[in-house]
Design an enzyme around this catalytic site. Structure first.
Site, PDB file in Angstrom:
ATOM      1  N   SER A 137       0.827  -1.200   0.000  1.00 22.81           N
ATOM      2  CA  SER A 137       0.000   0.000   0.000  1.00 22.81           C
ATOM      3  C   SER A 137       0.863   1.253   0.000  1.00 22.81           C
ATOM      4  O   SER A 137       1.809   1.390   0.773  1.00 22.81           O
ATOM      5  CB  SER A 137      -0.905   0.003   1.236  1.00 22.81           C
ATOM      6  N   CYS A 138       0.531   2.159  -0.888  1.00 26.67           N
ATOM      7  CA  CYS A 138       1.128   3.500  -0.899  1.00 26.67           C
ATOM      8  C   CYS A 138      -0.002   4.505  -1.029  1.00 26.67           C
ATOM      9  O   CYS A 138       0.029   5.406  -1.879  1.00 26.67           O
ATOM     10  CB  CYS A 138       2.118   3.648  -2.047  1.00 26.67           C
TER      11      CYS A 138
END
Length: 405
Positions: free
Chosen positions: A100-101
Protein backbone atom coordinates in the site's frame (compact mmCIF):
# COMPACT_ATOMS: atom_id res chain seq x y z
CA UNK A 1 1.73 -20.98 -24.17
CA UNK A 2 -0.97 -18.53 -25.30
CA UNK A 3 0.29 -15.10 -26.28
CA UNK A 4 -1.13 -12.12 -24.40
CA UNK A 5 -2.38 -10.68 -27.66
CA UNK A 6 -4.69 -13.63 -28.30
CA UNK A 7 -8.24 -12.68 -27.29
CA UNK A 8 -9.00 -16.24 -26.22
CA UNK A 9 -5.88 -16.25 -24.04
CA UNK A 10 -6.98 -13.03 -22.34
CA UNK A 11 -10.62 -13.91 -21.78
CA UNK A 12 -10.75 -17.65 -21.17
CA UNK A 13 -10.10 -19.28 -17.82
CA UNK A 14 -9.88 -22.94 -16.93
CA UNK A 15 -11.82 -22.33 -13.73
CA UNK A 16 -9.46 -24.52 -11.69
CA UNK A 17 -8.32 -23.76 -8.17
CA UNK A 18 -5.07 -22.03 -7.30
CA UNK A 19 -3.10 -24.96 -5.99
CA UNK A 20 -2.42 -27.22 -8.96
CA UNK A 21 -0.13 -27.10 -11.94
CA UNK A 22 3.60 -27.18 -12.46
CA UNK A 23 4.36 -23.62 -13.57
CA UNK A 24 6.75 -21.10 -12.03
CA UNK A 25 6.32 -20.56 -8.29
CA UNK A 26 5.03 -17.19 -7.06
CA UNK A 27 4.64 -15.75 -3.54
CA UNK A 28 2.05 -12.97 -3.28
CA UNK A 29 2.86 -10.36 -0.64
CA UNK A 30 0.05 -7.92 0.30
CA UNK A 31 -2.19 -10.39 -1.50
CA UNK A 32 -5.51 -8.88 -0.44
CA UNK A 33 -8.48 -10.71 -1.93
CA UNK A 34 -6.22 -12.37 -4.49
CA UNK A 35 -6.71 -10.53 -7.78
CA UNK A 36 -3.00 -10.62 -8.60
CA UNK A 37 -2.71 -14.32 -7.72
CA UNK A 38 -5.82 -15.11 -9.76
CA UNK A 39 -4.41 -13.46 -12.88
CA UNK A 40 -0.96 -14.98 -12.45
CA UNK A 41 -2.58 -18.38 -11.93
CA UNK A 42 -4.52 -17.93 -15.18
CA UNK A 43 -1.20 -17.15 -16.86
CA UNK A 44 0.34 -20.42 -15.63
CA UNK A 45 2.07 -19.47 -12.35
CA UNK A 46 1.68 -21.50 -9.15
CA UNK A 47 0.71 -19.32 -6.17
CA UNK A 48 2.33 -20.99 -3.16
CA UNK A 49 1.92 -18.43 -0.34
CA UNK A 50 -0.17 -15.31 0.29
CA UNK A 51 0.48 -12.65 2.92
CA UNK A 52 -1.99 -10.03 4.17
CA UNK A 53 -3.01 -8.45 7.48
CA UNK A 54 -6.73 -8.04 6.59
CA UNK A 55 -8.66 -11.02 7.98
CA UNK A 56 -11.57 -10.58 5.54
CA UNK A 57 -9.32 -10.40 2.48
CA UNK A 58 -7.32 -13.37 3.80
CA UNK A 59 -10.54 -15.40 4.13
CA UNK A 60 -11.46 -14.51 0.54
CA UNK A 61 -8.01 -15.50 -0.68
CA UNK A 62 -8.12 -18.88 1.09
CA UNK A 63 -11.57 -19.65 -0.30
CA UNK A 64 -10.60 -18.90 -3.90
CA UNK A 65 -7.09 -20.35 -3.75
CA UNK A 66 -7.59 -23.60 -1.83
CA UNK A 67 -4.41 -25.26 -0.73
CA UNK A 68 -2.42 -22.01 -0.76
CA UNK A 69 -1.43 -21.03 2.81
CA UNK A 70 -2.00 -17.43 3.84
CA UNK A 71 0.03 -15.66 6.51
CA UNK A 72 -2.51 -13.40 8.17
CA UNK A 73 -0.56 -10.73 9.99
CA UNK A 74 1.86 -7.83 9.87
CA UNK A 75 4.39 -8.02 7.03
CA UNK A 76 7.09 -6.77 9.43
CA UNK A 77 7.10 -10.13 11.23
CA UNK A 78 7.25 -12.30 8.09
CA UNK A 79 10.62 -13.87 7.27
CA UNK A 80 12.07 -15.48 4.20
CA UNK A 81 12.52 -18.77 6.04
CA UNK A 82 8.81 -18.82 6.87
CA UNK A 83 7.96 -18.25 3.20
CA UNK A 84 10.30 -21.08 2.14
CA UNK A 85 8.70 -23.44 4.65
CA UNK A 86 5.13 -22.70 3.57
CA UNK A 87 5.99 -22.71 -0.14
CA UNK A 88 7.60 -26.13 0.20
CA UNK A 89 10.61 -25.05 -1.84
CA UNK A 90 13.53 -22.64 -1.76
CA UNK A 91 13.40 -22.19 -5.53
CA UNK A 92 11.07 -19.20 -5.96
CA UNK A 93 10.57 -17.76 -9.43
CA UNK A 94 8.59 -14.64 -8.59
CA UNK A 95 7.67 -12.49 -5.61
CA UNK A 96 4.71 -10.29 -6.47
CA UNK A 97 2.51 -7.84 -4.62
CA UNK A 98 1.21 -4.35 -4.20
CA UNK A 99 2.41 -2.76 -0.95
CA UNK A 100 0.00 0.00 0.00
CA UNK A 101 1.13 3.50 -0.90
CA UNK A 102 -2.23 5.16 -0.33
CA UNK A 103 -0.56 8.38 0.76
CA UNK A 104 0.27 8.89 -2.92
CA UNK A 105 -3.11 7.87 -4.34
CA UNK A 106 -4.69 10.33 -6.76
CA UNK A 107 -8.10 9.32 -5.37
CA UNK A 108 -7.45 10.59 -1.85
CA UNK A 109 -5.43 13.06 0.15
CA UNK A 110 -1.74 12.80 -0.62
CA UNK A 111 0.20 12.46 2.62
CA UNK A 112 3.92 12.01 2.12
CA UNK A 113 4.56 10.69 5.63
CA UNK A 114 1.70 8.17 5.61
CA UNK A 115 3.32 5.03 7.12
CA UNK A 116 1.73 2.89 4.41
CA UNK A 117 4.03 4.58 1.90
CA UNK A 118 7.00 2.69 3.34
CA UNK A 119 5.65 -0.85 3.35
CA UNK A 120 7.63 -1.33 0.13
CA UNK A 121 10.74 -1.62 2.33
CA UNK A 122 9.44 -4.95 3.64
CA UNK A 123 8.73 -6.05 0.09
CA UNK A 124 12.38 -5.28 -0.73
CA UNK A 125 13.56 -7.02 2.45
CA UNK A 126 11.71 -10.22 1.60
CA UNK A 127 12.95 -10.16 -1.99
CA UNK A 128 16.46 -9.96 -0.55
CA UNK A 129 15.85 -12.86 1.86
CA UNK A 130 14.12 -15.12 -0.68
CA UNK A 131 16.16 -14.15 -3.80
CA UNK A 132 13.49 -14.98 -6.42
CA UNK A 133 14.49 -14.89 -10.08
CA UNK A 134 12.14 -11.94 -10.61
CA UNK A 135 9.84 -9.61 -8.70
CA UNK A 136 6.68 -7.74 -9.71
CA UNK A 137 5.38 -4.79 -7.72
CA UNK A 138 2.14 -2.97 -8.59
CA UNK A 139 1.11 0.37 -7.19
CA UNK A 140 -0.80 3.63 -7.58
CA UNK A 141 0.23 6.00 -10.34
CA UNK A 142 0.71 8.90 -7.92
CA UNK A 143 3.93 7.44 -6.52
CA UNK A 144 5.53 7.93 -9.93
CA UNK A 145 5.17 11.70 -9.98
CA UNK A 146 5.14 12.64 -6.30
CA UNK A 147 8.03 14.99 -5.43
CA UNK A 148 9.18 14.84 -9.06
CA UNK A 149 9.72 11.09 -8.92
CA UNK A 150 11.81 11.01 -5.74
CA UNK A 151 9.78 8.17 -4.19
CA UNK A 152 10.11 6.10 -7.35
CA UNK A 153 13.87 6.65 -7.35
CA UNK A 154 14.05 5.48 -3.73
CA UNK A 155 12.35 2.22 -4.71
CA UNK A 156 14.69 1.63 -7.66
CA UNK A 157 17.72 2.38 -5.48
CA UNK A 158 16.54 -0.04 -2.79
CA UNK A 159 16.29 -2.89 -5.30
CA UNK A 160 19.63 -2.01 -6.89
CA UNK A 161 21.23 -2.15 -3.46
CA UNK A 162 20.21 -5.80 -3.04
CA UNK A 163 21.44 -6.75 -6.51
CA UNK A 164 18.26 -6.50 -8.60
CA UNK A 165 18.00 -4.60 -11.85
CA UNK A 166 14.64 -2.84 -11.94
CA UNK A 167 12.48 -1.07 -14.47
CA UNK A 168 9.04 0.52 -14.30
CA UNK A 169 6.17 1.56 -16.54
CA UNK A 170 2.65 2.93 -16.36
CA UNK A 171 -0.19 0.72 -17.49
CA UNK A 172 -3.89 1.22 -18.16
CA UNK A 173 -5.99 -1.82 -17.26
CA UNK A 174 -8.32 -1.22 -20.22
CA UNK A 175 -5.35 -1.73 -22.56
CA UNK A 176 -5.35 -5.40 -21.51
CA UNK A 177 -9.03 -6.28 -21.79
CA UNK A 178 -10.22 -5.00 -18.40
CA UNK A 179 -13.44 -2.93 -18.76
CA UNK A 180 -12.05 -0.16 -16.56
CA UNK A 181 -9.89 2.96 -17.03
CA UNK A 182 -7.58 2.09 -14.14
CA UNK A 183 -4.05 3.54 -14.25
CA UNK A 184 -1.28 1.84 -12.32
CA UNK A 185 2.52 1.70 -12.15
CA UNK A 186 4.45 -1.57 -12.42
CA UNK A 187 7.97 -2.32 -11.22
CA UNK A 188 9.66 -5.50 -12.38
CA UNK A 189 13.17 -6.65 -11.61
CA UNK A 190 15.58 -9.54 -11.75
CA UNK A 191 18.89 -10.71 -10.33
CA UNK A 192 19.49 -12.88 -13.43
CA UNK A 193 21.91 -11.34 -15.93
CA UNK A 194 20.36 -12.78 -19.10
CA UNK A 195 16.74 -11.80 -18.42
CA UNK A 196 15.93 -8.78 -20.58
CA UNK A 197 13.45 -6.61 -18.69
CA UNK A 198 10.43 -5.53 -20.73
CA UNK A 199 6.68 -5.08 -20.38
CA UNK A 200 3.69 -6.48 -22.26
CA UNK A 201 2.34 -4.49 -25.20
CA UNK A 202 -1.31 -3.37 -25.05
CA UNK A 203 -3.83 -5.67 -26.68
CA UNK A 204 -6.79 -3.26 -26.60
CA UNK A 205 -7.25 0.40 -27.45
CA UNK A 206 -7.78 2.76 -30.36
CA UNK A 207 -4.55 2.17 -32.25
CA UNK A 208 -4.00 0.11 -35.36
CA UNK A 209 -4.07 -3.64 -34.79
CA UNK A 210 -5.63 -3.34 -31.32
CA UNK A 211 -8.94 -4.78 -30.22
CA UNK A 212 -11.57 -2.26 -29.06
CA UNK A 213 -11.78 -1.54 -25.37
CA UNK A 214 -14.19 -3.79 -23.47
CA UNK A 215 -17.17 -1.61 -22.56
CA UNK A 216 -19.29 -1.59 -19.44
CA UNK A 217 -22.20 -3.06 -21.41
CA UNK A 218 -20.00 -5.90 -22.64
CA UNK A 219 -18.97 -6.51 -19.04
CA UNK A 220 -22.34 -6.47 -17.22
CA UNK A 221 -25.27 -6.58 -19.69
CA UNK A 222 -26.08 -10.19 -18.75
CA UNK A 223 -26.51 -9.25 -15.08
CA UNK A 224 -30.17 -8.60 -14.20
CA UNK A 225 -31.63 -5.21 -13.37
CA UNK A 226 -32.78 -4.98 -9.75
CA UNK A 227 -35.97 -2.96 -10.00
CA UNK A 228 -36.94 -2.30 -6.38
CA UNK A 229 -35.64 -5.59 -5.00
CA UNK A 230 -32.15 -4.62 -3.83
CA UNK A 231 -31.39 -7.43 -1.39
CA UNK A 232 -32.09 -10.69 -3.23
CA UNK A 233 -29.14 -12.98 -2.44
CA UNK A 234 -29.21 -14.88 -5.74
CA UNK A 235 -30.66 -13.90 -9.10
CA UNK A 236 -31.06 -15.50 -12.49
CA UNK A 237 -28.78 -14.21 -15.22
CA UNK A 238 -30.66 -11.88 -17.57
CA UNK A 239 -29.54 -13.76 -20.67
CA UNK A 240 -26.93 -16.12 -22.06
CA UNK A 241 -23.36 -14.77 -22.20
CA UNK A 242 -23.04 -12.00 -24.76
CA UNK A 243 -19.51 -11.97 -26.13
CA UNK A 244 -16.12 -13.27 -25.05
CA UNK A 245 -15.88 -11.20 -21.88
CA UNK A 246 -19.09 -12.59 -20.42
CA UNK A 247 -18.08 -16.12 -21.43
CA UNK A 248 -14.86 -15.56 -19.47
CA UNK A 249 -16.72 -14.07 -16.49
CA UNK A 250 -19.16 -16.98 -16.25
CA UNK A 251 -16.69 -19.83 -16.80
CA UNK A 252 -16.97 -22.16 -13.82
CA UNK A 253 -19.54 -19.88 -12.17
CA UNK A 254 -22.74 -20.87 -10.36
CA UNK A 255 -25.96 -20.91 -12.37
CA UNK A 256 -27.19 -17.85 -10.45
CA UNK A 257 -25.65 -14.43 -9.88
CA UNK A 258 -24.28 -13.86 -6.39
CA UNK A 259 -23.29 -10.65 -4.56
CA UNK A 260 -25.54 -8.67 -6.91
CA UNK A 261 -27.18 -6.52 -4.22
CA UNK A 262 -27.75 -2.80 -3.73
CA UNK A 263 -29.67 -0.24 -1.75
CA UNK A 264 -31.91 2.74 -2.57
CA UNK A 265 -30.29 6.11 -3.12
CA UNK A 266 -30.68 8.80 -0.48
CA UNK A 267 -33.38 11.38 -1.12
CA UNK A 268 -30.76 13.93 -2.20
CA UNK A 269 -28.92 11.50 -4.48
CA UNK A 270 -32.18 10.31 -6.00
CA UNK A 271 -33.29 13.87 -6.85
CA UNK A 272 -29.94 14.52 -8.53
CA UNK A 273 -29.81 11.18 -10.37
CA UNK A 274 -33.12 11.98 -12.08
CA UNK A 275 -31.31 14.75 -14.01
CA UNK A 276 -28.10 12.86 -14.82
CA UNK A 277 -27.86 10.91 -18.07
CA UNK A 278 -25.38 8.29 -19.16
CA UNK A 279 -21.87 9.71 -19.32
CA UNK A 280 -22.85 12.76 -17.26
CA UNK A 281 -22.02 13.90 -13.76
CA UNK A 282 -23.08 16.51 -11.22
CA UNK A 283 -22.57 19.45 -13.60
CA UNK A 284 -25.41 18.24 -15.81
CA UNK A 285 -27.99 18.73 -13.04
CA UNK A 286 -29.89 22.05 -13.05
CA UNK A 287 -28.63 24.55 -10.49
CA UNK A 288 -31.99 24.69 -8.73
CA UNK A 289 -31.82 21.01 -7.67
CA UNK A 290 -28.27 21.21 -6.33
CA UNK A 291 -27.58 21.35 -2.60
CA UNK A 292 -26.20 24.75 -1.67
CA UNK A 293 -22.63 23.54 -1.21
CA UNK A 294 -22.52 22.23 -4.79
CA UNK A 295 -23.72 25.42 -6.48
CA UNK A 296 -20.26 26.99 -6.09
CA UNK A 297 -18.85 24.20 -8.21
CA UNK A 298 -20.81 25.36 -11.25
CA UNK A 299 -19.13 28.73 -11.81
CA UNK A 300 -15.63 30.07 -12.30
CA UNK A 301 -14.17 33.42 -11.23
CA UNK A 302 -15.98 35.44 -13.93
CA UNK A 303 -19.33 33.95 -12.94
CA UNK A 304 -19.72 31.76 -16.00
CA UNK A 305 -20.73 28.12 -15.75
CA UNK A 306 -17.87 25.67 -15.62
CA UNK A 307 -17.62 23.40 -18.62
CA UNK A 308 -15.17 20.87 -17.24
CA UNK A 309 -16.32 17.52 -15.93
CA UNK A 310 -16.75 16.20 -12.43
CA UNK A 311 -17.33 12.55 -11.72
CA UNK A 312 -19.39 13.16 -8.57
CA UNK A 313 -22.76 11.45 -9.04
CA UNK A 314 -21.54 10.39 -12.48
CA UNK A 315 -23.72 7.91 -14.35
CA UNK A 316 -21.57 5.37 -16.14
CA UNK A 317 -21.67 5.21 -19.92
CA UNK A 318 -22.47 1.65 -21.05
CA UNK A 319 -20.56 2.19 -24.29
CA UNK A 320 -17.23 2.88 -22.58
CA UNK A 321 -15.12 1.17 -19.92
CA UNK A 322 -15.94 2.19 -16.36
CA UNK A 323 -13.86 4.67 -14.42
CA UNK A 324 -11.53 3.36 -11.71
CA UNK A 325 -13.35 1.13 -9.24
CA UNK A 326 -12.37 2.43 -5.81
CA UNK A 327 -13.29 1.31 -2.31
CA UNK A 328 -16.14 3.88 -2.41
CA UNK A 329 -18.10 2.42 -5.33
CA UNK A 330 -21.24 2.06 -3.18
CA UNK A 331 -21.32 5.84 -2.61
CA UNK A 332 -22.47 7.67 -5.76
CA UNK A 333 -21.71 11.02 -4.12
CA UNK A 334 -18.00 10.13 -4.12
CA UNK A 335 -17.46 9.31 -7.77
CA UNK A 336 -18.56 7.68 -11.02
CA UNK A 337 -20.62 4.82 -9.67
CA UNK A 338 -24.22 5.45 -10.77
CA UNK A 339 -25.59 2.47 -12.67
CA UNK A 340 -26.14 3.29 -16.38
CA UNK A 341 -29.81 2.22 -16.38
CA UNK A 342 -31.03 2.29 -12.78
CA UNK A 343 -30.91 4.93 -10.05
CA UNK A 344 -28.54 3.06 -7.75
CA UNK A 345 -24.86 2.46 -7.20
CA UNK A 346 -23.29 -0.48 -8.98
CA UNK A 347 -23.47 -3.78 -7.11
CA UNK A 348 -20.57 -5.78 -5.68
CA UNK A 349 -20.79 -8.23 -8.58
CA UNK A 350 -20.87 -5.41 -11.14
CA UNK A 351 -17.81 -3.85 -9.50
CA UNK A 352 -16.07 -7.24 -9.52
CA UNK A 353 -16.92 -7.64 -13.22
CA UNK A 354 -15.36 -4.21 -13.90
CA UNK A 355 -12.29 -5.45 -12.07
CA UNK A 356 -12.34 -8.62 -14.27
CA UNK A 357 -13.00 -11.09 -11.45
CA UNK A 358 -14.83 -14.18 -12.76
CA UNK A 359 -18.27 -14.78 -11.24
CA UNK A 360 -17.07 -17.94 -9.49
CA UNK A 361 -14.83 -15.71 -7.37
CA UNK A 362 -16.58 -15.27 -4.01
CA UNK A 363 -15.76 -12.58 -1.46
CA UNK A 364 -16.07 -13.51 2.21
CA UNK A 365 -16.34 -11.69 5.52
CA UNK A 366 -17.22 -8.02 5.17
CA UNK A 367 -15.72 -4.88 3.64
CA UNK A 368 -16.45 -6.10 0.11
CA UNK A 369 -15.83 -2.63 -1.43
CA UNK A 370 -12.36 -2.48 0.12
CA UNK A 371 -11.53 -6.01 -1.02
CA UNK A 372 -12.75 -5.42 -4.57
CA UNK A 373 -11.57 -1.83 -4.96
CA UNK A 374 -8.04 -2.53 -3.70
CA UNK A 375 -7.53 -5.60 -5.89
CA UNK A 376 -5.29 -5.90 -8.94
CA UNK A 377 -7.59 -6.68 -11.91
CA UNK A 378 -7.00 -10.37 -12.71
CA UNK A 379 -6.91 -9.85 -16.49
CA UNK A 380 -4.25 -7.16 -16.10
CA UNK A 381 -2.29 -9.56 -13.88
CA UNK A 382 -2.76 -12.32 -16.44
CA UNK A 383 -1.34 -10.19 -19.27
CA UNK A 384 1.67 -9.30 -17.12
CA UNK A 385 2.04 -12.91 -16.04
CA UNK A 386 2.04 -14.21 -19.61
CA UNK A 387 4.81 -11.76 -20.44
CA UNK A 388 6.86 -12.70 -17.37
CA UNK A 389 6.43 -16.38 -18.29
CA UNK A 390 8.07 -15.65 -21.64
CA UNK A 391 10.97 -13.82 -19.96
CA UNK A 392 11.52 -16.67 -17.51
CA UNK A 393 11.19 -19.33 -20.22
CA UNK A 394 13.70 -17.56 -22.47
CA UNK A 395 16.20 -17.39 -19.60
CA UNK A 396 15.68 -21.07 -18.78
CA UNK A 397 16.14 -22.15 -22.39
CA UNK A 398 19.29 -20.04 -22.73
CA UNK A 399 20.68 -21.54 -19.50
CA UNK A 400 20.02 -25.07 -20.76
CA UNK A 401 21.68 -24.29 -24.10
CA UNK A 402 24.77 -22.97 -22.30
CA UNK A 403 24.95 -26.13 -20.15
CA UNK A 404 24.73 -28.39 -23.23
CA UNK A 405 27.31 -26.35 -25.11
Amino acid sequence: MTEAGDSKGIFMSDGSDGSGGSGPVVIDLFCGAGGLSEGLRQAGFQPRVGVDFDKHAAATYRHNHPGVPVIEGDIESVTGEELFRLAGTRDIDLIAGGPSCQGFSTHGKRIQDDPRNFLFKHFVRLVDEVRPRMFLMENVRGMLTYAKGEFRRQIEAAFNEIGYRADFTQVLAADFGVPQMRHRILFIGTRVDNIELSFPAPTHGEGEGLKPYVTLAEAISDLPLMGKDYTLAKREYACAPQGLYQVYARSGAPTEVTMHVGRPLSKQASSLAAHIGQGQGLRSAPAEVLPERFKKMRTIANGQLRRDCTTLYYRLDPNKPSYTITCNYKNVASGPFLHPFEDRAISHREAARCQSFPDHYQFLGSSFPRQIGNAVPPLLAKAIGLHLMKLLAAETNQHRYQRVA
